[in-house]
Enzyme design. Sequence first.
Site, mmCIF file in Angstrom:
data_model
loop_
_atom_site.group_PDB
_atom_site.id
_atom_site.type_symbol
_atom_site.label_atom_id
_atom_site.label_comp_id
_atom_site.label_asym_id
_atom_site.label_seq_id
_atom_site.Cartn_x
_atom_site.Cartn_y
_atom_site.Cartn_z
ATOM 1 N N LYS A 80 0.845 -1.197 0.000
ATOM 2 C CA LYS A 80 0.000 0.000 0.000
ATOM 3 C C LYS A 80 0.881 1.248 0.000
ATOM 4 C CE LYS A 80 -3.956 1.859 2.643
ATOM 5 N NZ LYS A 80 -4.754 1.694 3.889
ATOM 6 N N SER A 155 -9.627 2.011 2.820
ATOM 7 C CA SER A 155 -8.790 2.766 1.923
ATOM 8 C C SER A 155 -7.822 1.914 1.102
ATOM 9 C CB SER A 155 -7.968 3.786 2.706
ATOM 10 O OG SER A 155 -7.105 3.126 3.626
ATOM 11 N N SER A 179 -9.567 -0.403 7.028
ATOM 12 C CA SER A 179 -9.020 -0.336 5.668
ATOM 13 C C SER A 179 -8.279 -1.568 5.170
ATOM 14 C CB SER A 179 -8.097 0.864 5.539
ATOM 15 O OG SER A 179 -8.865 2.031 5.485
HETATM 16 N N1 GLN Z 1 -12.848 4.181 6.203
HETATM 17 C C1 GLN Z 1 -12.280 4.639 7.426
HETATM 18 C C2 GLN Z 1 -11.912 6.097 7.282
HETATM 19 O O1 GLN Z 1 -12.246 6.655 6.311
HETATM 20 C C3 GLN Z 1 -11.096 3.794 7.780
HETATM 21 C C4 GLN Z 1 -9.872 4.140 7.060
HETATM 22 C C5 GLN Z 1 -8.673 3.305 7.434
HETATM 23 O O2 GLN Z 1 -8.789 2.284 8.112
HETATM 24 N N2 GLN Z 1 -7.515 3.781 7.044
HETATM 25 O O3 GLN Z 1 -11.323 6.685 8.120
#
Ligand code: GLN
Length: 491
Positions: A80, A155, A179
């Site tokens: 990532k 994400s 994410s």
């Molecule tokens: N979807 C969540 C957010 O927008 C989690 C994101 C993540 O785990 N990096 O913050």
Amino acid sequence: MTDVTRMTATAIAAAIASGETSAVDVARAHLDRIAAVDDRVHAFLHVDTEGALAAAGKVDAARAAGEPLGPLAGVPVAVKDVVTTKGVPSTAGSKILEGWKPPYDATIVSRMKDAGLVILGKTNMDEFAMGSSTEWSAYGPTFNPWDLTRIPGGSGGGSSAALAAYEAPLAIGTDTGGSIRQPGAVTGTVGAKPTYGGTSRYGLIAFSSSLDTPGPCARSVEDAALLHAVIAGHDPRDSTSIPAAVPDVVGAARLGATGDLSGVRLGVVREFAGEGAEPGVMAVFRESLEALVKLGAEVVEVSCPHFQYALPAYYLIAPSECSSNLARFDGVRYGLRVGDDGNRALEEVMSVTREAGFGPEVKRRIMIGTYALSSGYYDAYYGQAQKVRTLISRDFAAAFERVDVLVSPTTPFVAFELGSRTADPYQMYLADLFTIPSNLYGGPAISVPAGLSAGLPVGLQVMAPTLADDRMYRVAAALETAVPPLTPPAL
Ligand code: GLN
């Protein structure tokens, strides 16, 4: 030999170790696959062809010299883009870091390199890991290999899509609110969030430091456990890294794969039942429970009354920490600089740079976080959210006195259509309804493919007590034996 891009990491490593294939051939096969499909999937932001072939060559040379090889030597991995890789672009999906090549590797990256893993490149993500669909990437979205009109989750949508598209057998994600697990669920792949502090944050581009947790993504539970074992363990460079032994996650995954869960108590959270997961998702969840009971597990209903406040608490804590962490992107130290024409004051250059370099969701979070931390509001928002966090941790502690793990659907809904939730932030945030509690608590949690709803993958989430990462691998691997493999349509 069968197409290596369809093989598990375990099988690839065995084929390299036995000399049936070479690490260079394995890397080439994956690079070819990326070249063939990634214009449609867009899982990668950067493919490091040269670096991958050089790393693979080293593994082949080590094998030829008779040196001992680690269990994942020569296996390709996609990383990532929020994780720093020395000399290789690391943008975190943001324009503000376009072209930035970090001068150092994240600890998890050096550990993978030392173990002989072959880094294929960097995967697409929502900007600074804020999002649930990868649509907030400044470089365009990733498309779900199951249905290219749908989101791959976020994400870390790029990492999970790369697995589902057979572009890589392993990937790295980071999980702050879901994410790793949510993209895993909606792409029919495995994603594990280790115990917070069990994997090093050194070299992660920080979003919310008290929550950020890097972890493994794979197409099988055993593969995820093997990668977990490579990257986990104490790191003196991370002040919140836990100085404790890593649980035997690989042994636990293999134990689970025997399909015996006798004596294991699974907790189903009563409060989640009213939280409105789609009927198709609930149907798969109920089938998973039945399958686990057939393997010997016992299901117990538990109450976690504060879980209903997890989402609002998270959306104060995470933006607050992000507003502080993202202050470093000021056009002076890294990446983009805009408006520095020699006449402007420094503050103005910073402001113009941030205006041009950050996307809409990141700006929204910075504003919410700055507001929540501002004097006069701190206690009412940030302080209150921290209290809720403590209550959620107590709910977990009480539940784990009665059960070994908690289980739930990973996400309330299957992969949605691109563009269908970007206009309404709250609809997007709901994707993490079931994943956020374990982030606030800090315990490990995994998503494992559980079945299909209307032809799209559904994940089962298994949450365990802090430092009991092995338990979630055992239950997840057991479910894997009971569910037919989910194979996406050919691309
Ligand atoms: N979807 C969540 C957010 O927008 C989690 C994101 C993540 O785990 N990096 O913050």
